[in-house]
Design an enzyme around this catalytic site. Structure first.
Site, PDB file in Angstrom:
ATOM      1  N   ASP A   1     -17.935 -46.934  93.814  1.00 28.14           N
ATOM      2  CA  ASP A   1     -17.924 -47.413  92.458  1.00 28.14           C
ATOM      3  C   ASP A   1     -17.456 -48.786  92.739  1.00 28.14           C
ATOM      4  OD1 ASP A   1     -18.591 -44.414  91.947  1.00 28.14           O
ATOM      5  OD2 ASP A   1     -18.297 -45.207  89.579  1.00 28.14           O
TER       6      ASP A   1
ATOM      7  N   LYS B   1     -24.155 -47.996  86.528  1.00 26.61           N
ATOM      8  CA  LYS B   1     -23.146 -47.598  85.543  1.00 26.61           C
ATOM      9  C   LYS B   1     -23.179 -49.253  84.722  1.00 26.61           C
ATOM     10  CE  LYS B   1     -18.530 -46.222  86.749  1.00 26.61           C
ATOM     11  NZ  LYS B   1     -17.284 -45.849  87.236  1.00 26.61           N
TER      12      LYS B   1
ATOM     13  N   LYS C   1     -25.041 -44.209  85.724  1.00 29.07           N
ATOM     14  CA  LYS C   1     -23.973 -43.553  85.476  1.00 29.07           C
ATOM     15  C   LYS C   1     -23.619 -44.109  84.402  1.00 29.07           C
ATOM     16  CE  LYS C   1     -19.555 -42.275  86.854  1.00 29.07           C
ATOM     17  NZ  LYS C   1     -18.831 -42.065  87.977  1.00 29.07           N
TER      18      LYS C   1
END
Length: 288
Positions: free
Chosen positions: A139, A203, A239
């Site tokens: 991430d 995300k 996400k």
């Protein structure tokens, strides 16, 4: 510059903040009640990236989190275990040593979270080390400074170089920090840049410096993913992270993904929620 402007032009205008808010409210009002089911709560539990990103993290505290995931294994055959455990790079090896539960990914933030304001070489080194120690998902934060100054070339090259460090094995999730961008046009550009630069997932937030996820931001992200799929046939995951603490919050985001992208996105391969305390509330709502 021109190639990225051409990419932006392939996508429909996102609409004003007011228009997006109205569309989100209408969509949720129509569908959220029917989606608030025990089965969907169980599904969401299986899409969690159980996260610990604190300055107070220790090997012992991370080990305890992994133990809780190990202990859950097999206790509720009707409730899937979490999808991943997400930690700082320093604790990837700890998770790898402690994890015995099956089919749980080791996720890791990388690239100078939360600000992304360091040298690209540092981000590459951190990502490469994390993957070498066992990170299966990375991430990383999109460089908002590059985005704001329209330095699209360096922004894209940086994400691509981080992607290369994943060696084709680790999934790359690019964090957009939508709470900082706020403006629908900027959020859309961040989405497009991340996707065209190699993101496997987009995300919402780091959950650190700025406001976290909002239904409006997720609505816009889903629209970009949907249009990109229409243009290319490729699926990008989403996400949701930052302030998602209750089952009610989680169902909102699950509903948006389902109603905009379709049921085929309702799998942990394409949908995740990053949270530290959501698991407990889901368990309470699911009950015996």
């Amino acid at each position: 510059m021109e190639r990225y402007q051409e990419a932006f032009q392939k996508f429909n205008a996102p609409g004003t903040e007011k228009e997006i808010t109205e569309k989100v409210e209408q969509l949720l009002q129509k569908h959220i009640e029917s989606n608030f089911t025990t089965e969907n709560l169980k599904f969401i539990h299986g899409c969690l990236d159980l996260t610990s990103l604190s300055a107070l993290d220790t090997k012992e505290s991370i080990w305890k989190i992994v133990d809780s995931v190990n202990d859950f294994e097999g206790t509720r055959p009707d409730v899937p275990n979490v999808a991943a455990i997400c930690v700082y790079p320093l604790f990837v090896d700890t998770v790898k040593q402690a994890l015995t539960a099956q089919d749980i990914k080791i996720a890791c933030v990388s690239g100078s979270l939360p600000s992304s304001q360091t040298f690209t070489e540092v981000k590459i080194a951190e990502t490469g080390l994390a993957v070498s120690y066992g990170a299966e998902e990375i991430d990383t934060v999109l460089n908002l400074g590059y985005l704001l100054e329209e330095n699209y070339q360096e922004l894209a090259e940086e994400i691509q170089e981080i992607k290369d460090c994943c060696h084709g094995t680790a999934t790359l999730k690019v964090i957009l920090e939508t709470g900082a961008l706020k403006i629908p046009e900027l959020i859309q550009k961040a989405n497009i840049m991340a996707i065209y630069s190699g993101a496997d997932f987009i995300k919402t937030s780091t959950g650190k410096e700025f406001p976290g996820a909002t239904p409006e931001a997720v609505y816009g992200m889903c629209q970009v993913i949907k249009q990109y799929h229409t243009l290319t046939g490729n699926k990008i995951g989403i996400k949701v992270s930052g302030g998602v603490k209750t089952a009610e919050d989680a169902i909102k985001y699950c509903t948006l993904v389902k109603e905009i992208l379709g049921k085929e996105w309702l799998t942990k391969t394409y949908f995740r929620i990053g949270a530290s305390s959501l698991s407990s509330d889901l368990s309470n709502k699911i009950g015996e």
